[in-house]
Scaffold this motif. Structure first.
Motif, PDB file in Angstrom:
ATOM      1  N   SER A  11       0.852  -1.195   0.000  1.00  0.00           N
ATOM      2  CA  SER A  11       0.000   0.000   0.000  1.00  0.00           C
ATOM      3  C   SER A  11       0.888   1.246   0.000  1.00  0.00           C
ATOM      4  O   SER A  11       2.068   1.174   0.335  1.00  0.00           O
ATOM      5  CB  SER A  11      -0.915   0.016   1.228  1.00  0.00           C
ATOM      6  N   ILE A  12       0.278   2.355  -0.399  1.00  0.00           N
ATOM      7  CA  ILE A  12       1.012   3.619  -0.483  1.00  0.00           C
ATOM      8  C   ILE A  12       0.218   4.711   0.216  1.00  0.00           C
ATOM      9  O   ILE A  12      -1.006   4.812   0.053  1.00  0.00           O
ATOM     10  CB  ILE A  12       1.253   4.020  -1.958  1.00  0.00           C
ATOM     11  N   GLU A  13       0.944   5.528   0.991  1.00  0.00           N
ATOM     12  CA  GLU A  13       0.352   6.718   1.598  1.00  0.00           C
ATOM     13  C   GLU A  13       1.380   7.834   1.518  1.00  0.00           C
ATOM     14  O   GLU A  13       2.463   7.735   2.113  1.00  0.00           O
ATOM     15  CB  GLU A  13      -0.029   6.453   3.054  1.00  0.00           C
ATOM     16  N   HIS A  16       5.368   7.259   1.213  1.00  0.00           N
ATOM     17  CA  HIS A  16       5.794   6.035   1.888  1.00  0.00           C
ATOM     18  C   HIS A  16       4.898   4.875   1.484  1.00  0.00           C
ATOM     19  O   HIS A  16       3.724   5.049   1.187  1.00  0.00           O
ATOM     20  CB  HIS A  16       5.766   6.217   3.411  1.00  0.00           C
ATOM     21  N   ALA A  17       5.503   3.702   1.472  1.00  0.00           N
ATOM     22  CA  ALA A  17       4.761   2.488   1.134  1.00  0.00           C
ATOM     23  C   ALA A  17       5.022   1.437   2.193  1.00  0.00           C
ATOM     24  O   ALA A  17       6.072   1.426   2.845  1.00  0.00           O
ATOM     25  CB  ALA A  17       5.211   1.961  -0.230  1.00  0.00           C
ATOM     26  N   ARG A  18       4.054   0.553   2.368  1.00  0.00           N
ATOM     27  CA  ARG A  18       4.277  -0.646   3.167  1.00  0.00           C
ATOM     28  C   ARG A  18       4.769  -1.696   2.181  1.00  0.00           C
ATOM     29  O   ARG A  18       4.097  -2.011   1.198  1.00  0.00           O
ATOM     30  CB  ARG A  18       2.974  -1.096   3.833  1.00  0.00           C
ATOM     31  N   VAL A  26       7.624  -3.607   5.987  1.00  0.00           N
ATOM     32  CA  VAL A  26       8.451  -2.492   6.442  1.00  0.00           C
ATOM     33  C   VAL A  26       8.013  -1.210   5.721  1.00  0.00           C
ATOM     34  O   VAL A  26       7.720  -1.249   4.523  1.00  0.00           O
ATOM     35  CB  VAL A  26       9.938  -2.794   6.116  1.00  0.00           C
ATOM     36  N   PRO A  27       7.999  -0.073   6.425  1.00  0.00           N
ATOM     37  CA  PRO A  27       7.732   1.190   5.735  1.00  0.00           C
ATOM     38  C   PRO A  27       8.950   1.616   4.919  1.00  0.00           C
ATOM     39  O   PRO A  27      10.085   1.502   5.380  1.00  0.00           O
ATOM     40  CB  PRO A  27       7.468   2.177   6.879  1.00  0.00           C
ATOM     41  N   VAL A  28       8.705   2.077   3.690  1.00  0.00           N
ATOM     42  CA  VAL A  28       9.781   2.457   2.777  1.00  0.00           C
ATOM     43  C   VAL A  28       9.447   3.790   2.129  1.00  0.00           C
ATOM     44  O   VAL A  28       8.307   4.016   1.704  1.00  0.00           O
ATOM     45  CB  VAL A  28       9.968   1.367   1.683  1.00  0.00           C
ATOM     46  N   ASN A  29      10.436   4.649   2.035  1.00  0.00           N
ATOM     47  CA  ASN A  29      10.282   5.921   1.340  1.00  0.00           C
ATOM     48  C   ASN A  29      10.318   5.648  -0.164  1.00  0.00           C
ATOM     49  O   ASN A  29      11.266   5.046  -0.664  1.00  0.00           O
ATOM     50  CB  ASN A  29      11.409   6.875   1.740  1.00  0.00           C
TER      51      ASN A  29
END
Length: 94
Positions: A11-13, A16-18, A26-29
């Motif tokens: 998912s994306i917010e 950042h994405a999960r 993990v959260p990723v930029n």
């Protein structure tokens, strides 16, 4: 040496994405890449640095899995002590 590992975007917010790394989420930029949920990205130090095709990502994941298994096997073998080594150690410690 730097290593980037492939993960699948769940998912994306905002920027950042999960990202799922074979079971670890993990959260990723993702501010440096144009991606969508379902895409695979190479990630280094918390940053997605490149989008990769699904097949290429799966090949990288398989390669890392093989390397991990080989490393574990080598570590197990190095910890195995031959009976003759035990006898020698017992003599020196007596």
């Amino acid at each position: 040496m730097c290593v980037a590992y492939p993960g699948k975007i769940l998912s994306i917010e905002n920027h950042h994405a999960r990202v799922d790394f074979t079971g670890s989420v993990v959260p990723v930029n993702i501010s440096m890449v144009d991606v969508a949920p379902g895409d695979y990205v190479l990630v280094h130090a918390g940053m997605a640095i490149q989008k990769v095709e699904t097949e290429e990502a799966k090949e990288w994941i398989a390669l890392f899995r093989d390397l991990e298994e080989a490393t574990v096997d080598a570590a197990d073998e190095s910890q195995t002590v031959a009976p003759s080594e035990l006898l020698t150690e017992d003599i020196h410690h007596a």
